[in-house]
Design a protein around this motif. Structure first.
Motif, PDB file in Angstrom:
ATOM      1  N   ARG A  55       2.678  10.092  17.131  1.00 21.29           N
ATOM      2  CA  ARG A  55       2.403   8.650  17.126  1.00 21.29           C
ATOM      3  C   ARG A  55       3.243   7.940  16.072  1.00 21.29           C
ATOM      4  O   ARG A  55       3.833   6.888  16.330  1.00 21.29           O
ATOM      5  N   GLY A  56       3.317   8.512  14.886  1.00 24.84           N
ATOM      6  CA  GLY A  56       4.119   7.912  13.821  1.00 24.84           C
ATOM      7  C   GLY A  56       5.601   7.855  14.170  1.00 24.84           C
ATOM      8  O   GLY A  56       6.283   6.870  13.871  1.00 24.84           O
TER       9      GLY A  56
ATOM     10  N   ARG B 151       6.107   5.018  16.582  1.00 23.66           N
ATOM     11  CA  ARG B 151       6.056   3.741  15.865  1.00 23.66           C
ATOM     12  C   ARG B 151       7.349   3.493  15.093  1.00 23.66           C
ATOM     13  O   ARG B 151       7.845   2.366  15.046  1.00 23.66           O
TER      14      ARG B 151
ATOM     15  N   ASP C 130       3.116  10.128   9.977  1.00 25.06           N
ATOM     16  CA  ASP C 130       1.686  10.322  10.155  1.00 25.06           C
ATOM     17  C   ASP C 130       1.249   9.356  11.248  1.00 25.06           C
ATOM     18  O   ASP C 130       2.091   8.735  11.896  1.00 25.06           O
TER      19      ASP C 130
ATOM     20  N   PHE D  72       0.253   6.485  11.285  1.00 24.36           N
ATOM     21  CA  PHE D  72       0.494   5.061  11.050  1.00 24.36           C
ATOM     22  C   PHE D  72       1.962   4.669  11.092  1.00 24.36           C
ATOM     23  O   PHE D  72       2.281   3.487  11.142  1.00 24.36           O
ATOM     24  N   GLY D  73       2.853   5.638  11.039  1.00 23.63           N
ATOM     25  CA  GLY D  73       4.268   5.326  11.063  1.00 23.63           C
ATOM     26  C   GLY D  73       5.088   6.486  10.561  1.00 23.63           C
ATOM     27  O   GLY D  73       4.571   7.585  10.342  1.00 23.63           O
TER      28      GLY D  73
END
Length: 156
Positions: A18-19, A22, A105, A107-108
Motif C-alpha cells: 500500500r505504501g 501511495r 509502510d 501510509f506511504g
C-alpha cells in the motif's frame, strides 16, 4: 494478494505494498499489482510513468521472504527501473546495492536509493515496452470490469 510465500507476513506485505502504491501515485505514476509477465513471473508492483518508463517493485515482508526468493534478477528484463520495497524493521544491509530501495509502510513510502543502473543501459526495447504497456492496460481494464460486473464472463 502480493508475495505470500514462505516467511511472508500478509499484514506486513499488504502495508508495504500500500505504501509503495501511495509513493508512486504521489509521483504521478500508475501502479498495478500482481502483473503477470510474458516469462511466467509476476511483478508485485509494476508502475508506469507518463513517459512510458516502467518500474518493477519486489515487496519483501521479512528476511525469510527475501532469502527464499532468488528470482529478482529475472525482473530486470521487464523494466527500466527495479526496486526492493521493505518495511521500517527490515535490515537494509541484506539487500543488494545493485537495485533501488524503497522504505514503505501502510501510509506511504520513500525511495531511499534509486536504481543505480545507468538509465541508458536499462531502457526496454520498444516492442517489449509496447507489449508490456498493452498487457497492463488490458489487465487494469479487466480488473475494473470485474469490480463493476462480477458475474461477467460466467456461463449462465
Amino acid at each position: 494478494m502480493t508475495n505470500l510465500s514462505a516467511g511472508a507476513r500478509p499484514e506486513a506485505t499488504l502495508a508495504v505494498t500500500r505504501g509503495v502504491c501511495r509513493l508512486w501515485r504521489a509521483r504521478a505514476w500508475t501502479p498495478l499489482l500482481e502483473v503477470p509477465l510474458a516469462d511466467g513471473r509476476r511483478a508485485d508492483v509494476l508502475a508506469l510513468a507518463d513517459d512510458g518508463t516502467v518500474a518493477i517493485v519486489e515487496v519483501k515482508s521479512s528476511v525469510e521472504d527475501y532469502r527464499a526468493d532468488a528470482k529478482w534478477t529475472d525482473y530486470l528484463a521487464w523494466c527500466d527501473r527495479f526496486y526492493f520495497a521493505v518495511g521500517p524493521q527490515f535490515p537494509q544491509a541484506l539487500l543488494p546495492d545493485t537495485a533501488g530501495l524503497i522504505m514503505a509502510d501502510a501510509f506511504g513510502g520513500d525511495i531511499l536509493r534509486d536504481d543505480p543502473r545507468p538509465v541508458a543501459e536499462t531502457r526496454l526495447a520498444a516492442g517489449r515496452r509496447k507489449a508490456l504497456t498493452l498487457r497492463c492496460a488490458r489487465l487494469g481494464a479487466e480488473r475494473l470490469q470485474r469490480l463493476i460486473d462480477p458475474q461477467a464472463g460466467l456461463a449462465i
